[in-house]
Write a protein that holds these residues in place. Structure first.
Motif, PDB file in Angstrom:
ATOM      1  N   LEU A  89       5.965  -0.051  -2.469  1.00 62.49           N
ATOM      2  CA  LEU A  89       5.214   1.202  -2.439  1.00 62.49           C
ATOM      3  C   LEU A  89       3.791   0.943  -2.942  1.00 62.49           C
ATOM      4  CD1 LEU A  89       5.333   4.350  -2.179  1.00 62.49           C
ATOM      5  CD2 LEU A  89       5.943   4.393  -4.600  1.00 62.49           C
ATOM      6  N   SER A  90       2.774   1.379  -2.183  1.00 55.57           N
ATOM      7  CA  SER A  90       1.387   1.279  -2.674  1.00 55.57           C
ATOM      8  C   SER A  90       1.032   2.516  -3.469  1.00 55.57           C
ATOM      9  CB  SER A  90       0.393   1.182  -1.525  1.00 55.57           C
ATOM     10  OG  SER A  90       0.539  -0.002  -0.861  1.00 55.57           O
ATOM     11  N   LYS A  91       1.317   3.678  -2.890  1.00 54.01           N
ATOM     12  CA  LYS A  91       1.013   4.942  -3.574  1.00 54.01           C
ATOM     13  C   LYS A  91       1.692   6.062  -2.801  1.00 54.01           C
ATOM     14  CE  LYS A  91      -3.424   5.042  -1.203  1.00 54.01           C
ATOM     15  NZ  LYS A  91      -4.852   5.132  -1.259  1.00 54.01           N
ATOM     16  N   PHE A  92       1.792   7.226  -3.433  1.00 46.37           N
ATOM     17  CA  PHE A  92       2.267   8.382  -2.659  1.00 46.37           C
ATOM     18  C   PHE A  92       1.656   9.671  -3.178  1.00 46.37           C
ATOM     19  CE2 PHE A  92       5.401  10.848  -5.081  1.00 46.37           C
ATOM     20  CZ  PHE A  92       5.763   9.998  -6.108  1.00 46.37           C
ATOM     21  N   PHE A 121       1.577   0.624   6.277  1.00 46.07           N
ATOM     22  CA  PHE A 121       1.981   1.806   7.060  1.00 46.07           C
ATOM     23  C   PHE A 121       2.330   2.968   6.136  1.00 46.07           C
ATOM     24  CE2 PHE A 121       5.910  -0.358   6.084  1.00 46.07           C
ATOM     25  CZ  PHE A 121       6.853   0.645   5.917  1.00 46.07           C
ATOM     26  N   SER A 122       2.402   4.152   6.748  1.00 44.45           N
ATOM     27  CA  SER A 122       2.772   5.359   5.997  1.00 44.45           C
ATOM     28  C   SER A 122       4.105   5.884   6.505  1.00 44.45           C
ATOM     29  CB  SER A 122       1.745   6.470   6.225  1.00 44.45           C
ATOM     30  OG  SER A 122       0.499   6.071   5.745  1.00 44.45           O
ATOM     31  N   THR A 208       3.816   8.798   1.887  1.00 46.48           N
ATOM     32  CA  THR A 208       4.054   7.556   1.132  1.00 46.48           C
ATOM     33  C   THR A 208       3.436   6.372   1.883  1.00 46.48           C
ATOM     34  OG1 THR A 208       6.192   7.242   2.242  1.00 46.48           O
ATOM     35  CG2 THR A 208       6.204   8.453   0.176  1.00 46.48           C
ATOM     36  N   ARG A 209       2.892   5.397   1.127  1.00 46.44           N
ATOM     37  CA  ARG A 209       2.196   4.242   1.743  1.00 46.44           C
ATOM     38  C   ARG A 209       2.907   2.955   1.341  1.00 46.44           C
ATOM     39  NH1 ARG A 209      -1.063   7.896   4.568  1.00 46.44           N
ATOM     40  NH2 ARG A 209      -2.483   8.973   3.190  1.00 46.44           N
ATOM     41  N   TRP A 210       3.176   2.079   2.309  1.00 46.38           N
ATOM     42  CA  TRP A 210       4.020   0.907   2.087  1.00 46.38           C
ATOM     43  C   TRP A 210       3.435  -0.360   2.703  1.00 46.38           C
ATOM     44  CZ3 TRP A 210       8.282   2.333  -0.722  1.00 46.38           C
ATOM     45  CH2 TRP A 210       8.653   3.675  -0.676  1.00 46.38           C
ATOM     46  N   SER A 211       3.890  -1.510   2.156  1.00 44.55           N
ATOM     47  CA  SER A 211       3.570  -2.813   2.775  1.00 44.55           C
ATOM     48  C   SER A 211       4.745  -3.749   2.584  1.00 44.55           C
ATOM     49  CB  SER A 211       2.376  -3.479   2.085  1.00 44.55           C
ATOM     50  OG  SER A 211       1.243  -2.682   2.181  1.00 44.55           O
ATOM     51  N   GLN A 212       4.914  -4.673   3.530  1.00 42.53           N
ATOM     52  CA  GLN A 212       5.895  -5.748   3.335  1.00 42.53           C
ATOM     53  C   GLN A 212       5.376  -6.647   2.219  1.00 42.53           C
ATOM     54  OE1 GLN A 212       7.606  -7.532   7.015  1.00 42.53           O
ATOM     55  NE2 GLN A 212       6.248  -6.078   8.050  1.00 42.53           N
TER      56      GLN A 212
END
Ligand SMILES: O=C(O)CCC(=O)C(=O)O
Length: 331
Positions: A89-92, A121-122, A208-212
């Motif tokens: 999770l980067s941020k939400f 991605f979100s 929500t913002r995500w990355s592998q």
């Protein structure tokens, strides 16, 4: 999931149906509404005034606290299952497009705003039904593969959404109406916007913002280009214009903070019969009050203005005529 992932890679988005039971979403939404009412009470303002000026809460915030666990556990699982790898999770945030603040969020590419900490991605999870009229998410399929443009500064008072007006957008965009509990996954490079909410109902979404794990962007992210009065400059400029105005119009030579400048201007506008520049005093009062609510929500609730309306309204109703007068009086 293979077809979904392939589609996502090709077109930059995918809709996941029914990731959450409606009943659970309803109780999340009720809890958030209770917390928003508490925040409005804390500022001594009505719910209407609060939601007119505050339309985003970045975690950690009293508004996001109740969903922290849900994001960190089950949304993380959903995002990881979709991508097929563990994601971080980067941020939400929670974003509202309410009956009180219902304007579009203009076309933009998310990654252009996060050059320093890009994410992949979100996952956008609406807490209410989103109809075509109700603040729907719209995007340009495949546009994640084009070049990244400098971040769009849609807080500028005279902002024109050129991407939205372009034939490229008008001929190719799609709208994604969804039910509460569905989720839209979209690439951080894709061009997208959210349309106006004309439904008369609130539309909340968990964003929500995500990355592998080993994500590093393959694209070049350009530097942002700050406007004279826009997203990255309006805070400092507002303070400076209000301070100079107090000094030049009322000989109040103080160095303080935004909250104090707002209060002093409100007092002056209440009392003074005539100003050396032309404004609609009631509109300026309203815009100052709105900025005060936003400013306190930024400080106390990690809130923000997702639609970029509060500062630009103050610009039109007070700051622009005042700064013109200040320039003239200096000359
Ligand atoms: O929820 C919205 O209204 C806008 C969402 C959006 O543009 C984003 O998450 O990047």
């Amino acid at each position: 999931m293979k077809t979904a992932k392939k589609y996502f890679q090709e077109y930059g988005f995918w809709v996941l149906n029914k990731v959450y039971p409606r009943k659970q979403i309803k109780s999340v939404c009720q809890r958030i509404m209770i917390d928003i009412k508490k925040c409005a009470n804390e500022l001594n303002c009505s719910l209407e005034d609060y939601l007119t000026n505050v339309s985003r809460w970045l975690n950690p915030s009293p508004i996001t606290a109740s969903i922290d666990q849900l994001v960190e556990t089950s949304l993380k699982q959903i995002a990881s299952d979709f991508i097929g790898e563990e994601v971080n999770l980067s941020k939400f945030s929670i974003i509202s497009k309410s009956a009180y603040a219902n304007t579009p969020v203009p076309c933009h590419q998310d990654i252009a705003y996060s050059k320093e900490a890009p994410y992949e991605f979100s996952l956008w999870l609406p807490l209410d039904k989103v109809t075509l009229e109700g603040g729907v998410l719209q995007l340009l399929p495949g546009s994640h593969l084009s070049e990244i443009e400098p971040a769009v500064d849609f807080w500028q008072p005279d902002f024109i959404d050129n991407m939205y007006l372009s034939p490229y957008w008008q001929q190719n965009f799609i709208s994604l109406p969804v039910r509460a509990g569905d989720a839209i996954v979209f690439d951080s490079r894709i061009w997208h916007r959210s349309a106006a909410n004309r439904s008369g109902r609130n539309r909340f979404a968990i964003v929500t913002r995500w990355s592998q794990i080993n994500y590093s962007p393959s694209c070049k992210i350009p530097e942002k280009i700050p406007a004279n009065f826009g997203m990255w400059t309006c805070g400092a400029l507002t303070e400076s214009i209000l301070r100079q105005g107090l000094s030049e119009c009322f000989q109040l030579k103080i160095t303080s903070d935004l909250e104090n400048y707002i209060r002093l201007w409100q007092e002056k506008l209440n009392k003074v019969k005539q100003l050396p520049f032309l404004i609609e005093v009631e509109q300026a009062q309203q815009a100052l009050n709105n900025l005060w609510i936003l400013h306190k929500a930024v400080q106390l609730h990690n809130g923000g203005d997702a639609q970029g309306v509060v500062y630009s309204n103050l610009w039109r109703s007070l700051l622009e005529p005042l700064s013109r007068w200040l320039e003239k009086s200096k000359a």
